[in-house]
Design an enzyme around this catalytic site. Sequence first.
Site, PDB file in Angstrom:
ATOM      1  N   HIS A  19       0.841  -1.205   0.000  1.00  0.00           N
ATOM      2  CA  HIS A  19       0.000   0.000   0.000  1.00  0.00           C
ATOM      3  C   HIS A  19       0.877   1.257   0.000  1.00  0.00           C
ATOM      4  CE1 HIS A  19      -3.030  -2.697   2.282  1.00  0.00           C
ATOM      5  NE2 HIS A  19      -3.552  -2.493   1.091  1.00  0.00           N
ATOM      6  N   LYS A  43     -16.330  -6.359   8.137  1.00  0.00           N
ATOM      7  CA  LYS A  43     -16.645  -7.760   8.412  1.00  0.00           C
ATOM      8  C   LYS A  43     -15.375  -8.598   8.376  1.00  0.00           C
ATOM      9  CE  LYS A  43     -20.326  -7.735   5.737  1.00  0.00           C
ATOM     10  NZ  LYS A  43     -20.908  -8.325   4.542  1.00  0.00           N
ATOM     11  N   ARG A  92      -2.013  -6.234  -8.577  1.00  0.00           N
ATOM     12  CA  ARG A  92      -0.914  -7.174  -8.356  1.00  0.00           C
ATOM     13  C   ARG A  92      -0.956  -8.221  -9.463  1.00  0.00           C
ATOM     14  NH1 ARG A  92      -2.992  -7.629  -2.370  1.00  0.00           N
ATOM     15  NH2 ARG A  92      -4.789  -7.142  -3.652  1.00  0.00           N
ATOM     16  N   SER A 130      -2.744  -7.827   2.728  1.00  0.00           N
ATOM     17  CA  SER A 130      -3.000  -7.775   4.169  1.00  0.00           C
ATOM     18  C   SER A 130      -3.322  -9.170   4.691  1.00  0.00           C
ATOM     19  CB  SER A 130      -4.161  -6.822   4.468  1.00  0.00           C
ATOM     20  OG  SER A 130      -3.852  -5.511   4.047  1.00  0.00           O
TER      21      SER A 130
END
Length: 160
Positions: A19, A43, A92, A130
Amino acid sequence: MPRKIAVYPGSFDPITYGHLDIINRALRIFDRIVVAVAGNSSKNALFPIDERIALIREVLAGNDRVKVDTFDGLLVDYVLSQESTVIIRGLRAVSDFEYEFQLAQINRGITLEVETLFMMTSVPYSYLSSSVVKEISSLKGPVDNLVPPLVKKALEAKFS
Ligand code: ADP
């Protein structure tokens, strides 16, 4: 000349070097970047929104060209509210393409005022997400090359 502002939206659960690479490269093109943590992405999140924002702010401390914020509702509405017409997204592997393509088309269907710009990942971060960071950290593996030290610390605190 009006300032060029771009919005970089995402979950950032948590922020990674991937990021940060996109943010730093976008700062070469835009005057200001608004890093926008999606409020509806909570969530199954590891970090609550306020912790994600705090981590991003700490990592980018001192950079007065970056604003860190959260948003709910339609992304394009938020982008316009920031006096911007540009959404930055990172790409990516090919696997990102389908989802990003759909998202961009949906946003374009809502308004033609907002354009989505894609930046290719830098090679060292091609497989960095992540989710991968959370998985490695939960297994007590090394994340030093993947996230800044203070994010590593926050991850260790979550999994201790
Ligand atoms: P989202 O849940 O919206 O995909 P993420 O926080 O996972 O949010 O990612 C935000 C944006 O950053 C997405 O466009 C994603 O493709 C991009 N991104 C994430 N990791 C990387 C990376 N390693 N290299 C380039 N872009 C990345």
